[in-house]
Design an enzyme around this catalytic site. Structure first.
Site, PDB file in Angstrom:
ATOM      1  N   ASN A   9       0.866  -1.183   0.000  1.00  8.99           N
ATOM      2  CA  ASN A   9       0.000   0.000   0.000  1.00  8.99           C
ATOM      3  C   ASN A   9       0.898   1.226   0.000  1.00  8.99           C
ATOM      4  O   ASN A   9       1.505   1.548   1.014  1.00  8.99           O
ATOM      5  CB  ASN A   9      -0.896  -0.042   1.252  1.00  8.99           C
ATOM      6  CG  ASN A   9      -1.744   1.210   1.387  1.00  8.99           C
ATOM      7  OD1 ASN A   9      -1.791   2.039   0.480  1.00  8.99           O
ATOM      8  ND2 ASN A   9      -2.397   1.359   2.535  1.00  8.99           N
ATOM      9  N   TRP A  10       0.978   1.864  -1.152  1.00  5.33           N
ATOM     10  CA  TRP A  10       1.904   3.007  -1.269  1.00  5.33           C
ATOM     11  C   TRP A  10       1.378   4.245  -0.557  1.00  5.33           C
ATOM     12  O   TRP A  10       2.108   5.213  -0.384  1.00  5.33           O
ATOM     13  CB  TRP A  10       2.138   3.354  -2.740  1.00  5.33           C
ATOM     14  CG  TRP A  10       2.802   2.287  -3.554  1.00  5.33           C
ATOM     15  CD1 TRP A  10       3.148   1.013  -3.148  1.00  5.33           C
ATOM     16  CD2 TRP A  10       3.212   2.389  -4.921  1.00  5.33           C
ATOM     17  NE1 TRP A  10       3.731   0.332  -4.176  1.00  5.33           N
ATOM     18  CE2 TRP A  10       3.789   1.148  -5.283  1.00  5.33           C
ATOM     19  CE3 TRP A  10       3.150   3.406  -5.878  1.00  5.33           C
ATOM     20  CZ2 TRP A  10       4.290   0.905  -6.570  1.00  5.33           C
ATOM     21  CZ3 TRP A  10       3.645   3.175  -7.147  1.00  5.33           C
ATOM     22  CH2 TRP A  10       4.220   1.933  -7.489  1.00  5.33           C
ATOM     23  N   LYS A  11       0.106   4.246  -0.209  1.00  7.76           N
ATOM     24  CA  LYS A  11      -0.527   5.427   0.395  1.00  7.76           C
ATOM     25  C   LYS A  11      -0.298   6.640  -0.534  1.00  7.76           C
ATOM     26  O   LYS A  11      -0.254   6.471  -1.739  1.00  7.76           O
ATOM     27  CB  LYS A  11      -0.015   5.637   1.817  1.00  7.76           C
ATOM     28  CG  LYS A  11      -0.154   4.347   2.646  1.00  7.76           C
ATOM     29  CD  LYS A  11       0.056   4.525   4.111  1.00  7.76           C
ATOM     30  CE  LYS A  11      -0.111   3.169   4.807  1.00  7.76           C
ATOM     31  NZ  LYS A  11       0.000   3.250   6.257  1.00  7.76           N
ATOM     32  N   HIS A  94      -9.452   1.258   5.034  1.00  7.66           N
ATOM     33  CA  HIS A  94      -8.162   1.423   5.719  1.00  7.66           C
ATOM     34  C   HIS A  94      -8.349   2.363   6.906  1.00  7.66           C
ATOM     35  O   HIS A  94      -9.142   3.310   6.834  1.00  7.66           O
ATOM     36  CB  HIS A  94      -7.122   1.980   4.740  1.00  7.66           C
ATOM     37  CG  HIS A  94      -5.727   1.916   5.306  1.00  7.66           C
ATOM     38  ND1 HIS A  94      -5.273   2.837   6.209  1.00  7.66           N
ATOM     39  CD2 HIS A  94      -4.732   1.011   5.135  1.00  7.66           C
ATOM     40  CE1 HIS A  94      -4.030   2.512   6.563  1.00  7.66           C
ATOM     41  NE2 HIS A  94      -3.683   1.412   5.922  1.00  7.66           N
ATOM     42  N   GLU A  96      -6.686   4.746   7.953  1.00  8.25           N
ATOM     43  CA  GLU A  96      -6.458   6.166   7.650  1.00  8.25           C
ATOM     44  C   GLU A  96      -7.687   6.782   6.984  1.00  8.25           C
ATOM     45  O   GLU A  96      -8.000   7.948   7.195  1.00  8.25           O
ATOM     46  CB  GLU A  96      -5.201   6.309   6.773  1.00  8.25           C
ATOM     47  CG  GLU A  96      -3.938   6.059   7.594  1.00  8.25           C
ATOM     48  CD  GLU A  96      -2.779   5.440   6.835  1.00  8.25           C
ATOM     49  OE1 GLU A  96      -2.764   5.471   5.598  1.00  8.25           O
ATOM     50  OE2 GLU A  96      -1.874   4.898   7.509  1.00  8.25           O
ATOM     51  N   GLU A 166      -5.103  -4.783  10.734  1.00 10.46           N
ATOM     52  CA  GLU A 166      -4.061  -3.780  10.937  1.00 10.46           C
ATOM     53  C   GLU A 166      -4.315  -3.046  12.247  1.00 10.46           C
ATOM     54  O   GLU A 166      -5.132  -2.114  12.284  1.00 10.46           O
ATOM     55  CB  GLU A 166      -4.078  -2.759   9.788  1.00 10.46           C
ATOM     56  CG  GLU A 166      -3.802  -3.348   8.427  1.00 10.46           C
ATOM     57  CD  GLU A 166      -3.223  -2.324   7.466  1.00 10.46           C
ATOM     58  OE1 GLU A 166      -2.189  -2.623   6.866  1.00 10.46           O
ATOM     59  OE2 GLU A 166      -3.774  -1.218   7.336  1.00 10.46           O
ATOM     60  N   GLY A 172       2.935   2.367  10.763  1.00 10.88           N
ATOM     61  CA  GLY A 172       3.906   3.443  10.568  1.00 10.88           C
ATOM     62  C   GLY A 172       4.656   3.834  11.838  1.00 10.88           C
ATOM     63  O   GLY A 172       5.352   4.843  11.877  1.00 10.88           O
ATOM     64  N   SER A 212       3.810  -2.079  10.206  1.00  9.99           N
ATOM     65  CA  SER A 212       5.265  -2.150  10.346  1.00  9.99           C
ATOM     66  C   SER A 212       5.858  -3.505   9.964  1.00  9.99           C
ATOM     67  O   SER A 212       6.773  -3.996  10.628  1.00  9.99           O
ATOM     68  CB  SER A 212       5.693  -1.750  11.764  1.00  9.99           C
ATOM     69  OG  SER A 212       5.290  -0.421  12.047  1.00  9.99           O
ATOM     70  N   GLY A 233       3.038  -1.080   4.237  1.00 13.51           N
ATOM     71  CA  GLY A 233       3.071   0.342   3.903  1.00 13.51           C
ATOM     72  C   GLY A 233       4.486   0.762   3.559  1.00 13.51           C
ATOM     73  O   GLY A 233       4.990   0.513   2.457  1.00 13.51           O
ATOM     74  N   GLY A 234       5.150   1.376   4.529  1.00  7.33           N
ATOM     75  CA  GLY A 234       6.475   1.972   4.313  1.00  7.33           C
ATOM     76  C   GLY A 234       7.461   1.093   3.554  1.00  7.33           C
ATOM     77  O   GLY A 234       8.124   1.554   2.616  1.00  7.33           O
TER      78      GLY A 234
HETATM   79  P1  13P Z   1       3.286   0.436   7.600  1.00  3.59           P
HETATM   80  O1  13P Z   1       3.792  -0.855   7.020  1.00  3.59           O
HETATM   81  O2  13P Z   1       3.996   1.647   7.081  1.00  3.59           O
HETATM   82  O3  13P Z   1       3.207   0.370   9.090  1.00  3.59           O
HETATM   83  O4  13P Z   1       1.759   0.601   7.077  1.00  3.59           O
HETATM   84  C1  13P Z   1       0.871  -0.420   7.248  1.00  3.59           C
HETATM   85  C2  13P Z   1      -0.366  -0.102   6.502  1.00  3.59           C
HETATM   86  O5  13P Z   1      -1.126   0.776   6.891  1.00  3.59           O
HETATM   87  C3  13P Z   1      -0.624  -0.828   5.253  1.00  3.59           C
HETATM   88  O6  13P Z   1      -1.909  -0.577   4.791  1.00  3.59           O
END
Ligand code: 13P
Length: 248
Positions: A9-11, A94, A96, A166, A172, A212, A233-234
């Site tokens: 997930n590149w956000k 998600h 967020e 999640e 993050g 993470s 994510g990251g």
């Molecule tokens: P991180 O891997 O950056 O913690 O993000 C997780 C996430 O929200 C994937 O959708």
């Protein structure tokens, strides 16, 4: 047997050019693994990323969508648009989006139904905050998200759905749920699905862990019996890290 699914997930990261460079580096990673690989770039990138990945088995997901086919919803993207483009997956609910864009279990429910109608596979996110975990309310929260989110969804449709657990406090932050904690919650989710849809569906359902996930902790996470993949994510923003995760 459940095929593991690892999605990036590149956000809201990467320009189109940067995104194309990233997927160019990823190409081929899917050939030597039994893992289903998915990248979820921003909407703007989907067409070019899709084109770049056309002769590969890497799947493409959107990070959100509206539930209506079309209409006066300025700034939104519809399931019809994604489906015409041949988008395979869509992340729905998600944390967020729930936190910053007022996504609720009701809108999540509408989006899941709409994605299914358009042949796009939903990756449905659930998870608790740190306060909820500390107050021992994590199970209650996640159960509500599942029951409300999946209201009116048929057994047959469950075969095309992925759930991502999640925990919000692990996103993050560099903190991961211990693999045992993650597995416990994921077994709990599988059990809710079993009660609602029966054993066969619950055994087929793929449930990812997200929060993470990095090259150094992926093995431990993937070794757990109930965890079928990761929503990353990251670490999905760096080809080297994401490839290491896929090749765990
Ligand atoms: P991180 O891997 O950056 O913690 O993000 C997780 C996430 O929200 C994937 O959708």
């Amino acid at each position: 047997m459940r095929i593991p699914i690892i999605a990036g997930n590149w956000k809201m990261n990467k320009t189109v050019t940067e995104g194309l460079n990233l997927v160019k580096e990823l190409k081929g990673v899917e050939e030597n693994t039994d893992v289903e690989v998915v990248v979820c770039p921003p909407f703007l990138h989907l067409s070019e990323v899709k084109n770049e990945l056309k002769n590969t088995d890497i799947k493409i997901g959107a990070q959100n969508m509206h539930w209506e086919k079309n209409g006066a919803y300025t700034g939104e993207v519809s399931p019809e648009m994604l489906s015409e483009m041949g988008i395979d997956y869509v992340i729905i609910g998600h944390s967020e989006r729930r936190e910053y864009f007022n996504e609720t279990d009701e809108t999540v429910n509408k989006k899941i139904k709409s994605a299914i109608d358009y042949g796009i596979k939903p990756i449905v996110c659930v998870g608790e905050t740190l306060d909820e975990r500390e107050a021992k309310k994590a199970n209650e929260k996640v159960k509500k998200q599942i029951l409300k989110g999946f209201e009116g969804i048929d057994k047959e449709d469950m075969k095309n759905i992925v759930i991502a657990y999640e925990p919000i406090w692990a996103i993050g932050t560099g903190k991961t749920a211990s693999s045992k904690e993650a597995n416990e919650m994921i077994s709990f989710i599988r059990n809710i699905v079993k009660e609602k849809y029966g054993l066969d569906i619950s055994e087929e359902l793929r449930i990812q862990y997200g929060g993470s996930v990095k090259p150094h902790n992926v093995i431990e996470i993937m070794n757990e019996t109930d965890i079928d993949g990761a929503l990353v994510g990251g670490a999905s923003l760096k080809a080297k890290d994401f490839k290491e995760i896929i090749n765990f």
